[in-house]
Design a protein around this motif. Structure first.
Motif, mmCIF file in Angstrom:
data_model
loop_
_atom_site.group_PDB
_atom_site.id
_atom_site.type_symbol
_atom_site.label_atom_id
_atom_site.label_comp_id
_atom_site.label_asym_id
_atom_site.label_seq_id
_atom_site.Cartn_x
_atom_site.Cartn_y
_atom_site.Cartn_z
ATOM 1 N N HIS A 1 -24.919 -48.538 18.791
ATOM 2 C CA HIS A 1 -25.846 -48.186 17.719
ATOM 3 C C HIS A 1 -25.119 -47.353 16.661
ATOM 4 O O HIS A 1 -24.021 -46.858 16.900
ATOM 5 C CB HIS A 1 -27.012 -47.379 18.267
ATOM 6 C CG HIS A 1 -27.656 -47.975 19.478
ATOM 7 N ND1 HIS A 1 -28.539 -49.021 19.413
ATOM 8 C CD2 HIS A 1 -27.514 -47.691 20.792
ATOM 9 C CE1 HIS A 1 -28.927 -49.341 20.628
ATOM 10 N NE2 HIS A 1 -28.322 -48.548 21.490
ATOM 11 N N SER B 1 -34.604 -42.148 16.393
ATOM 12 C CA SER B 1 -35.412 -43.307 16.793
ATOM 13 C C SER B 1 -36.804 -42.895 17.289
ATOM 14 O O SER B 1 -37.628 -43.750 17.599
ATOM 15 C CB SER B 1 -34.690 -44.064 17.901
ATOM 16 O OG SER B 1 -34.324 -43.191 18.955
ATOM 17 N N ASP C 1 -29.086 -55.319 10.789
ATOM 18 C CA ASP C 1 -30.332 -54.854 11.383
ATOM 19 C C ASP C 1 -31.200 -56.071 11.634
ATOM 20 O O ASP C 1 -31.403 -56.894 10.748
ATOM 21 C CB ASP C 1 -31.033 -53.886 10.432
ATOM 22 C CG ASP C 1 -30.253 -52.580 10.358
ATOM 23 O OD1 ASP C 1 -29.910 -52.052 11.428
ATOM 24 O OD2 ASP C 1 -29.976 -52.103 9.252
ATOM 25 N N HIS D 1 -29.712 -53.491 20.441
ATOM 26 C CA HIS D 1 -28.433 -53.108 19.838
ATOM 27 C C HIS D 1 -28.206 -53.842 18.526
ATOM 28 O O HIS D 1 -28.412 -55.048 18.449
ATOM 29 C CB HIS D 1 -27.270 -53.440 20.779
ATOM 30 C CG HIS D 1 -27.179 -52.536 21.961
ATOM 31 N ND1 HIS D 1 -27.797 -52.816 23.145
ATOM 32 C CD2 HIS D 1 -26.555 -51.345 22.118
ATOM 33 C CE1 HIS D 1 -27.541 -51.829 24.001
ATOM 34 N NE2 HIS D 1 -26.804 -50.923 23.406
ATOM 35 N N ARG D 2 -27.730 -53.091 17.518
ATOM 36 C CA ARG D 2 -27.361 -53.740 16.255
ATOM 37 C C ARG D 2 -26.216 -54.713 16.471
ATOM 38 O O ARG D 2 -26.055 -55.671 15.714
ATOM 39 C CB ARG D 2 -26.944 -52.682 15.238
ATOM 40 C CG ARG D 2 -28.109 -52.148 14.423
ATOM 41 C CD ARG D 2 -27.622 -51.040 13.532
ATOM 42 N NE ARG D 2 -26.739 -51.538 12.491
ATOM 43 C CZ ARG D 2 -25.682 -50.871 12.023
ATOM 44 N NH1 ARG D 2 -25.369 -49.702 12.525
ATOM 45 N NH2 ARG D 2 -24.955 -51.353 11.063
ATOM 46 N N SER E 1 -33.421 -54.218 16.430
ATOM 47 C CA SER E 1 -32.566 -53.027 16.348
ATOM 48 C C SER E 1 -33.369 -51.811 15.893
ATOM 49 O O SER E 1 -32.870 -50.694 15.914
ATOM 50 C CB SER E 1 -31.380 -53.280 15.411
ATOM 51 O OG SER E 1 -31.846 -53.549 14.113
#
Ligand code: 5GP
Ligand code: MN
Length: 332
Positions: free
Chosen positions: A309, A183, A7, A126-127, A140
């Motif tokens: 994700h 999210s 993260d 994006h992670r 992220s």
């Protein structure tokens, strides 16, 4: 080998300041988003592109597909006059900015341009982002790349008009599943409020994005749902299906029209993970995966050469459907 997923974010103030410095001092700026752009990728890029052009910058924006074509359902987005085919893109840009791109290869044929860019600012959430820029504005925890694009426009001191807001809003609703995914924070709703206050029409944007499918879509959906499989014993439950190029051709349906089918498949109560394999026009399989939270699909897809994700990820496969599914089952 599974790449390390971590993260990252929020973006340090020093990095924002560096980005503002680089952009402010540039006359010419090249923008790019990922191949097969979605509302977040294209919306974020067009939003910053319009803001920069209004500020007097020379802007070129593109995505790395030889058969350059904006997906039909994104053609309503304002600002497309800044788009150029990859052939007309600067070979070694002084300053290049990418949107919603986690890895260089997702730039398609523009990957080489990015490698040659003198400065490369990566704007992403994006992670699985590899930090391939000379400056990475990656968080992220951001619900969409559009969240970071809005912050960048604000920090540049540029105004957000209705056209720019429409592009950012398209990104926000695309990536939050219309404010339904995990999210969806208070900050996301506050951003939606700011954007809506510019006079944009949420109903119109939703209709453009989701309620304008050609009739052939329903026929293909019927075929795809007819062959859907539930495997409750795999992990916390797996539901999956596939759509071939022939399925689409039978009803004259372009590839991007089937991108949304995963949202029907993932409704299944009995499965934590939903998968659809979509054969593209080159015969490769674009695999979309979704999780309700028990499985980290970003990790699973990263192990298969893709990314994404925790609850929404994908990869590309060149193997037959059953072989791809066998690899997936083994990881689940
Ligand atoms: P979708 O299933 O909607 O195409 O993609 C879901 C998420 O997975 C998106 O964040 C997207 O960027 C990522 N993703 C989809 N396909 C690929 C792929 O082939 N490679 C990588 N690295 N990420 C992908
Ligand atoms: Mn995104």
């Amino acid at each position: 080998m599974t790449p390390d997923l971590r993260d990252v974010g929020p973006v340090p103030v020093g990095d924002w300041d560096r980005a503002v410095g680089l952009i402010s001092s540039a006359d010419e700026i090249a923008l790019a988003c990922h191949v097969s752009p979605d509302g977040d990728a294209l919306g974020s890029m067009l939003a910053l592109g319009m803001a920069l052009r209004a500020a007097g910058k020379r802007v070129t924006a593109s995505f790395g597909e030889r058969r350059f074509r904006v997906p039909r359902l994104l053609r309503f987005l304002p600002g497309q006059e800044i788009l150029a085919e990859p052939d007309a893109y600067p070979l070694a840009p002084e300053l290049m900015i990418t949107f919603d791109v986690p890895t260089v290869d997702r730039l398609g044929v523009l990957a080489g341009n990015a490698v040659k860019a003198r400065e490369l600012i990566v704007v992403d959430h994006h992670r699985s982002n590899t930090g391939f820029g000379t400056l990475n504005l990656v968080d992220s925890g951001a619900a969409a790349t559009a969240v970071l694009a809005e912050e960048l426009i604000n920090r540049l001191g540029l105004p957000v008009d209705k056209a720019i807001a429409t592009c950012l809003y398209a990104g926000l609703v695309t990536d939050t599943g219309s404010f339904r995914h995990s999210s969806t924070t208070p900050g996301v709703h506050l951003m939606a409020a700011r954007l809506t206050a510019t006079g944009l029409n949420p109903e119109e944007i939703a209709r453009e994005l989701w309620d304008r499918s050609p009739f052939g879509y329903l026929k293909v959906l019927g075929t795809v749902l007819d062959r859907v499989t539930l495997e409750p014993e795999v992990g916390e439950g797996l539901v999956w299906t596939f759509v071939t190029r022939a399925d689409r051709e039978a009803h004259g349906l372009p590839y991007d029209e089937v991108e949304g089918i995963i949202d029907v498949i993932r409704r299944t109560e009995e499965a934590d993970v939903a998968v659809i394999l979509k054969e593209d026009d080159d015969g490769a399989w674009q695999v979309s995966t979704r999780s309700k939270g028990a499985v980290d699909v970003a990790r699973v897809c990263a192990a298969l050469g893709g990314g994404g994700h925790t609850k929404a990820a994908g990869f590309t496969s060149h193997l037959p459907v059953e072989q791809t599914m066998a690899s997936l089952r083994a990881l689940l």
